[in-house]
Design an enzyme around this catalytic site. Structure first.
Site, PDB file in Angstrom:
ATOM      1  N   HIS A  91       0.852  -1.196   0.000  1.00 47.96           N
ATOM      2  CA  HIS A  91       0.000   0.000   0.000  1.00 47.96           C
ATOM      3  C   HIS A  91       0.892   1.252   0.000  1.00 47.96           C
ATOM      4  O   HIS A  91       1.957   1.256   0.614  1.00 47.96           O
ATOM      5  CB  HIS A  91      -0.920  -0.006   1.228  1.00 47.96           C
ATOM      6  CG  HIS A  91      -1.972   1.052   1.140  1.00 47.96           C
ATOM      7  ND1 HIS A  91      -1.721   2.359   1.486  1.00 47.96           N
ATOM      8  CD2 HIS A  91      -3.243   1.010   0.692  1.00 47.96           C
ATOM      9  CE1 HIS A  91      -2.821   3.067   1.271  1.00 47.96           C
ATOM     10  NE2 HIS A  91      -3.754   2.281   0.777  1.00 47.96           N
ATOM     11  N   GLU A 161      -3.890   1.981  -7.448  1.00 48.46           N
ATOM     12  CA  GLU A 161      -4.226   3.132  -6.607  1.00 48.46           C
ATOM     13  C   GLU A 161      -3.269   4.277  -6.907  1.00 48.46           C
ATOM     14  O   GLU A 161      -2.171   4.327  -6.328  1.00 48.46           O
ATOM     15  CB  GLU A 161      -4.089   2.766  -5.130  1.00 48.46           C
ATOM     16  CG  GLU A 161      -4.977   1.624  -4.693  1.00 48.46           C
ATOM     17  CD  GLU A 161      -5.255   1.697  -3.205  1.00 48.46           C
ATOM     18  OE1 GLU A 161      -6.400   1.978  -2.842  1.00 48.46           O
ATOM     19  OE2 GLU A 161      -4.313   1.521  -2.420  1.00 48.46           O
TER      20      GLU A 161
END
Ligand code: PGA
Length: 247
Positions: A91, A161
């Site tokens: 992430h 993302e």
């Protein structure tokens, strides 16, 4: 679709965790979409260990270590044992803490070895006019996919993302047109790591400021297989509205 709720550190009370879990169970019970919750460590164990529902669980991160003398680490084996089926890895908020693609590869290997499905997060930090960001994405995928045996590559989910779109508002998220282009590009890269059309079976999620106001536009015709949702997944009514908007 596959909806992964990344609670990050937004959920810090047991009441809230229980409420969100109850909402997720209801939504997963409708069997229209696959719901995966990514609670902070203690709530991962608390909720997933007795889970008999259709909801699945993800660790928000896992260790590159095997276990033993590794203070503060959550190993893939332990996450799997307490009931997680997925692990969010790479992430951007972990990358911002210094995680490199090489470390991320180790975590992916740990996850696969323990029977967890890695949700590998990739995304460009910014968009430059020379489109160098495309190389950034290519290299994020290459470092992780190339060393893995083809069979393992197929047991992954990719979460696209763009870092510039995370934690903002719907107005600042990616546009459906740009998302469509990016998914085509990512599919092309994935195709290089799989025989024939096998790469098309790897789900690609979008994450970054997904809200009830933009989820339908981002889902329609863009080629994505689901969403990785942060802030908006940590309010029961909003999360419910997001999933229901998908039909
Ligand atoms: P956001 O986060 O939905 O709060 O932008 C998405 C993510 O970082 O996974």
């Amino acid at each position: 679709m596959l909806i992964v709720a990344n609670w990050k550190a937004y959920v810090e009370t047991t009441d809230k965790a229980k409420r969100l879990y109850a909402t997720a169970k209801r939504l997963a019970g409708e069997k229209k979409h696959e719901i995966v919750l990514g609670p902070p460590g203690p709530y991962l164990g608390y909720l997933s260990i007795g889970n008999r529902s259709k909801v699945k669980f993800a660790a928000q991160d896992i260790s590159a270590a095997q276990g033993g003398a590794a203070t503060g680490e959550l190993t893939a084996a332990l996450a799997h044992r307490v009931g997680a089926s997925f692990a969010i890895i790479g992430h951007s908020e972990r990358r911002a803490q210094g995680e490199t693609d090489t470390l991320i590869l180790k975590k992916v290997q740990q996850a696969l070895g323990a029977g967890l499905i890695p949700v590998l997060c990739i995304g460009e930090t910014e968009r430059d006019p020379e489109a160098r960001y495309l190389n950034q994405l290519r290299s994020q995928l290459k470092t992780v996919l190339e060393p893995l045996p083809p069979k393992e590559r197929a047991h992954m989910v990719i979460a696209y993302e763009p870092v510039w779109a995370i934690g903002k508002s719907a107005a600042e998220a990616i546009t459906p047109t740009d998302l469509t282009e990016m998914i085509l590009y990512l599919r092309k890269i994935l195709g290089e790591y799989f025989p024939a059309k096998a790469g098309s079976a790897v789900p690609i999620l979008y994450g970054g400021s997904v809200e009830p106001g933009n989820i339908v536009a981002l889902a329609s015709g863009t080629g994505i297989d689901g969403f990785l949702i942060g802030r908006a997944s940590t309010d029961s009514a909003t999360f419910s509205a997001l999933v229901k908007a998908l039909g």
